[in-house]
Design a protein around this motif. Structure first.
Motif, PDB file in Angstrom:
ATOM      1  N   ALA A  33       0.664  -1.021   0.260  1.00  0.00           N
ATOM      2  CA  ALA A  33       0.165   0.085  -0.073  1.00  0.00           C
ATOM      3  C   ALA A  33       0.997   1.533   0.068  1.00  0.00           C
ATOM      4  O   ALA A  33       1.770   1.449   0.186  1.00  0.00           O
ATOM      5  CB  ALA A  33      -0.669   0.186   0.894  1.00  0.00           C
ATOM      6  N   LEU A  34       0.187   2.475  -0.472  1.00  0.00           N
ATOM      7  CA  LEU A  34       0.881   3.832  -1.146  1.00  0.00           C
ATOM      8  C   LEU A  34       0.366   4.202  -0.417  1.00  0.00           C
ATOM      9  O   LEU A  34      -1.257   4.608  -0.120  1.00  0.00           O
ATOM     10  CB  LEU A  34       0.946   3.830  -1.960  1.00  0.00           C
ATOM     11  CG  LEU A  34       1.793   4.721  -2.855  1.00  0.00           C
ATOM     12  CD1 LEU A  34       3.732   4.838  -2.552  1.00  0.00           C
ATOM     13  CD2 LEU A  34       2.130   4.716  -4.161  1.00  0.00           C
ATOM     14  N   ILE A  35       0.397   5.171   1.094  1.00  0.00           N
ATOM     15  CA  ILE A  35      -0.578   5.919   1.998  1.00  0.00           C
ATOM     16  C   ILE A  35       0.547   7.968   1.971  1.00  0.00           C
ATOM     17  O   ILE A  35       1.235   7.445   1.872  1.00  0.00           O
ATOM     18  CB  ILE A  35      -0.814   5.419   3.504  1.00  0.00           C
ATOM     19  CG1 ILE A  35       0.351   5.599   4.264  1.00  0.00           C
ATOM     20  CG2 ILE A  35      -1.787   4.674   2.804  1.00  0.00           C
ATOM     21  CD1 ILE A  35      -0.376   5.028   5.615  1.00  0.00           C
ATOM     22  N   GLY A  36      -0.086   8.501   2.225  1.00  0.00           N
ATOM     23  CA  GLY A  36       0.406   9.718   2.255  1.00  0.00           C
ATOM     24  C   GLY A  36      -1.309  10.794   2.720  1.00  0.00           C
ATOM     25  O   GLY A  36      -1.970   9.667   1.852  1.00  0.00           O
ATOM     26  N   THR A 203       0.142  -9.895  -7.834  1.00  0.00           N
ATOM     27  CA  THR A 203       0.760  -8.499  -6.602  1.00  0.00           C
ATOM     28  C   THR A 203       0.043  -7.582  -7.330  1.00  0.00           C
ATOM     29  O   THR A 203      -0.573  -7.365  -8.278  1.00  0.00           O
ATOM     30  CB  THR A 203       2.504  -8.490  -7.646  1.00  0.00           C
ATOM     31  OG1 THR A 203       2.788  -9.619  -7.603  1.00  0.00           O
ATOM     32  CG2 THR A 203       3.103  -7.260  -6.353  1.00  0.00           C
ATOM     33  N   VAL A 204      -0.547  -6.556  -6.044  1.00  0.00           N
ATOM     34  CA  VAL A 204      -0.999  -5.514  -5.373  1.00  0.00           C
ATOM     35  C   VAL A 204      -0.222  -4.312  -4.977  1.00  0.00           C
ATOM     36  O   VAL A 204       0.105  -5.136  -4.169  1.00  0.00           O
ATOM     37  CB  VAL A 204      -2.596  -5.980  -5.382  1.00  0.00           C
ATOM     38  CG1 VAL A 204      -3.616  -5.027  -4.899  1.00  0.00           C
ATOM     39  CG2 VAL A 204      -3.002  -6.961  -5.626  1.00  0.00           C
ATOM     40  N   LEU A 205      -0.269  -3.156  -6.220  1.00  0.00           N
ATOM     41  CA  LEU A 205       0.135  -2.217  -5.458  1.00  0.00           C
ATOM     42  C   LEU A 205      -1.275  -0.982  -5.188  1.00  0.00           C
ATOM     43  O   LEU A 205      -1.665  -1.095  -5.985  1.00  0.00           O
ATOM     44  CB  LEU A 205       0.953  -1.360  -6.376  1.00  0.00           C
ATOM     45  CG  LEU A 205       1.641  -0.053  -6.040  1.00  0.00           C
ATOM     46  CD1 LEU A 205       2.373  -0.214  -4.606  1.00  0.00           C
ATOM     47  CD2 LEU A 205       3.070   0.627  -6.386  1.00  0.00           C
ATOM     48  N   ILE A 206      -1.480  -0.708  -4.137  1.00  0.00           N
ATOM     49  CA  ILE A 206      -2.536  -0.488  -4.103  1.00  0.00           C
ATOM     50  C   ILE A 206      -2.567   1.308  -3.308  1.00  0.00           C
ATOM     51  O   ILE A 206      -1.613   1.765  -2.759  1.00  0.00           O
ATOM     52  CB  ILE A 206      -3.762  -0.906  -2.972  1.00  0.00           C
ATOM     53  CG1 ILE A 206      -4.921  -0.426  -2.889  1.00  0.00           C
ATOM     54  CG2 ILE A 206      -3.342  -1.663  -1.496  1.00  0.00           C
ATOM     55  CD1 ILE A 206      -6.552  -1.155  -1.736  1.00  0.00           C
ATOM     56  N   VAL A 207      -2.764   2.492  -3.429  1.00  0.00           N
ATOM     57  CA  VAL A 207      -3.437   3.773  -3.735  1.00  0.00           C
ATOM     58  C   VAL A 207      -4.609   3.854  -2.108  1.00  0.00           C
ATOM     59  O   VAL A 207      -5.640   3.990  -2.593  1.00  0.00           O
ATOM     60  CB  VAL A 207      -2.881   4.769  -4.210  1.00  0.00           C
ATOM     61  CG1 VAL A 207      -3.332   6.120  -3.395  1.00  0.00           C
ATOM     62  CG2 VAL A 207      -1.634   4.777  -4.643  1.00  0.00           C
ATOM     63  N   GLU A 208      -4.554   4.258  -1.268  1.00  0.00           N
ATOM     64  CA  GLU A 208      -5.900   4.030  -1.118  1.00  0.00           C
ATOM     65  C   GLU A 208      -5.435   5.280   0.470  1.00  0.00           C
ATOM     66  O   GLU A 208      -4.441   5.099   1.764  1.00  0.00           O
ATOM     67  CB  GLU A 208      -6.245   2.984   0.532  1.00  0.00           C
ATOM     68  CG  GLU A 208      -7.762   2.761   0.583  1.00  0.00           C
ATOM     69  CD  GLU A 208      -9.019   3.641  -0.208  1.00  0.00           C
ATOM     70  OE1 GLU A 208      -8.928   2.661  -1.444  1.00  0.00           O
ATOM     71  OE2 GLU A 208      -9.017   4.847   0.104  1.00  0.00           O
TER      72      GLU A 208
END
Lengths: 256, 369
Positions: A33-36, A203-208
């Motif tokens: 996951a990509l957060i910010g 494979t999963v890359l997720i912005v949330e």
């Protein structure tokens, strides 16, 4: 081997360093996951990885090959599919037809074959239709197949978009805020679906933004702030990371 | 879906035959002339319909492609190679049967390119020009694309108007008949009126089958996706640039084929065929037929061209098409021929009567979907 390896990625708009020297990797079969906070550069990073934007400097290696500088359709052909933060379904097409578009990279019939309606296209069309329908069954939305996609409920549209990406049979799936606009029940359903997608070996890359979703399903989390990576760790460690707490909740003395 | 698609084609075939029979029984054979010409113009329109309605790309320059087809054919089949017959290339063309001699109007012998070879050359030239123009131009969107294609149309018009070799303002005349196979020719003579009618509409039927197939194919699906959400289509692996370009070329070829055949039918072509107002007319007809509606475009293409060629609009011909474009854009941007037209009209009428509720729901007809 990492499915995705990003090194020293940089992209600026005018004087703003939207993504500033970011490096990370996504292990095969993992959910990352990509957060910010808003404006941290998550969307820019996503657009760089998916080919919508070209990086100023830095490299992106996907499944063993460089993909930085490639166009989105070329990146897609290499096995990367994505969904959109603001749903981008094709209007005036049924849910099934939308998902059939996902089979584009796995089919071949061109203009001439299409115009002449060559028999070899019949088998391909049938196969595309069956595959797309199979995906709708997997996602539990087979009943929506014949309905105009953009007239579906918002939560259903999100799932159709997920189905369209899955139809590409991607190695890496990019999800751009898949829970945006969903209520709590729908978010839980989405989390369940994403876990099942992982079960397929994707494979999963997720912005949330939704923390409950991110913390529940991610194997690892990257935190971005002002274009820079400030943390890259397991969910539990991220929750206790002082720097992360500071940018999300503010300085201790500012809390009042 | 497939069966349904061809059912309409059979209805078209029946209608084409039926109209010819009708003119025979009612002794109105003269109408076949305009019906034939309308058929050739309809080729331009159905190709353009796919470009505008399905791929979502506008072109206000398709009269240019029509003219490239017509003029190439006219020039090659009338330019006398006799003075050069000793040159290697010309003697080769003559031996290969590509250049053939025939008697001219004044009893002399001329050596010209065979219409089939000229037709193929016209199509190849159109493909080359369409790729060359479409490559850079289709990177533009909306108004910018419209203006760039308008520029292309203007260039073609000015070239044919200003080139002495192409007859300048007079155009090219004395274009010979196009013998498709021995016994079947496009000539425009009174005695071949019925044959000409069937050739024209045979081509239209063929064109419709090809385009309907395309619409229902993988490519057609991708084109509709591009129209709906280009970035998403690209992210799904559709090479959006190449698809738009290919569609542009296909529609240009349809226009050029119409130009080639109409030129042989009329026995000549003039610069007015390349004029901007012609391009605008094609766009107006696609718009009134309903952008993404091949059948609507065909019916409107036939009807309006027929009326125009019969002189129904008098000197206001071009003004009528301009007015049509304005009215369609203002009141029914989805075109005139579509399923919910009657509910819309009812809603419009009831709004006039002061029934506000019905008027509200009638604005788009979405509630009926």
């Amino acid at each position: 081997m990492a499915m995705l390896e990003v090194k020293g990625l940089h992209r600026s708009f005018g004087g703003l360093h939207a993504v500033n020297d970011v490096s990370f990797s996504v292990a095969e079969g993992a959910i990352k996951a990509l957060i910010g906070p808003n404006g941290a550069g998550k969307t820019t990073l996503f657009n760089l990885v998916s080919g919508v934007l070209a990086p100023d400097t830095g490299t992106i290696v996907f499944n063993g090959g460089r993909i930085d500088g490639l166009k989105p359709f070329q990146v897609a052909a290499k096995g990367m599919a994505r969904t959109f933060q603001h749903i981008r379904l094709f209007p005036k097409m049924t849910a099934l037809e939308n998902i059939m578009i996902g089979r584009h990279i796995h089919s071949r019939a061109g203009f001439l074959a299409g115009m002449l309606n060559l028999p070899l296209t019949w088998k391909e069309e049938k196969h595309i239709r069956q595959k797309a329908f199979g995906i709708m069954e997997f996602l539990g939305i087979a009943g929506l197949a014949g309905i105009d996609a953009t007239s579906l409920a918002y939560g259903q549209q999100r799932i159709v978009e997920l189905g369209r990406a899955l139809a590409c049979e991607p190695k890496l799936l990019l999800l751009d805020e898949p829970a945006a606009g969903l209520n709590m029940r729908e978010t839980a359903e989405m989390a369940d679906l994403i876990s099942r997608v992982k079960g397929l070996g994707i494979t999963v890359l997720i912005v949330e933004h939704d923390m409950s979703l991110v913390m529940n399903i991610s194997d690892e989390i990257i935190v971005l702030s002002y274009g820079q990576k400030i943390a890259d760790d397991k969910p539990l460690a991220i929750q206790q990371n002082r720097e992360v707490i500071r940018i999300y909740l503010g300085e201790e003395d500012a809390q009042d | 879906m497939l069966r349904h698609k061809y059912a309409q084609v059979f209805m078209l075939i029946a209608a084409v035959v039926g109209v010819e029979r009708l003119t025979r029984f009612t002794d109105t054979h003269q109408y076949l002339t305009q019906l034939t010409m309308s058929g050739y113009y309809s080729l331009v329109i159905i190709g353009l319909c796919l470009l505008i309605g399905y791929a979502g790309q506008i072109s206000i320059g398709h009269a240019g492609f029509f003219a490239i087809g017509g003029y190439t054919s006219a020039f090659l089949t009338t330019f006398n190679l006799m003075p050069y017959k000793d040159k290697a290339l010309v003697s080769f063309l003559s031996k290969a049967g590509i250049a053939v001699s025939r008697g001219d109007l004044y009893g002399g012998q001329v050596l010209c390119i065979h219409p089939w070879a000229a037709c193929i050359a016209a199509i190849l030239l159109t493909v080359a020009v369409a790729y060359a123009i479409g490559g850079p131009v289709l990177k533009l969107k909306g108004h910018y694309l419209a203006m760039a294609t308008l520029g292309f149309g203007t260039i073609v018009y000015k070239i044919v108007l200003g080139t002495e070799m192409l007859g300048a303002a007079d155009g090219i005349s004395d274009v010979p008949a196009f013998t498709l196979v021995p016994g079947i020719e496009v000539s425009g003579g009174l005695e071949t009126r019925v044959m000409d009618y069937y050739i024209a509409w045979g081509l239209v039927i063929l064109g419709m089958v090809l385009l309907l197939n395309l619409v229902h194919s993988r490519v057609g699906r991708a084109l509709r996706a591009i129209h709906g959400a280009e970035d998403a289509a690209n992210a799904m692996g559709v090479n959006t640039g190449r698809y738009k370009l290919n569609m542009f070329v296909v529609s240009a070829v349809f226009a050029a084929v119409g130009g080639v055949f109409l030129t042989h039918y009329n026995g000549g072509i003039g610069p007015s065929e390349a004029s901007i107002i012609k391009s605008v007319r094609y766009v107006a007809i696609v718009a009134i037929g309903g952008m993404a509606n091949l059948w609507g475009a065909l019916i409107m293409g036939l009807g309006l061209n027929f009326l125009s060629l019969r002189g129904f609009f008098g000197s206001y011909d071009d003004a009528v098409f301009g007015a049509i474009l304005i009215i369609i854009m203002l009141f029914t941007p989805e075109g005139l021929l579509r399923r919910d037209l009657f509910s819309d009209i009812r809603a419009l009428l009831s709004r006039r009567d002061g029934a506000g509720e019905a008027g509200k729901s009638g604005s788009g007809g979405e509630d009926r979907a």
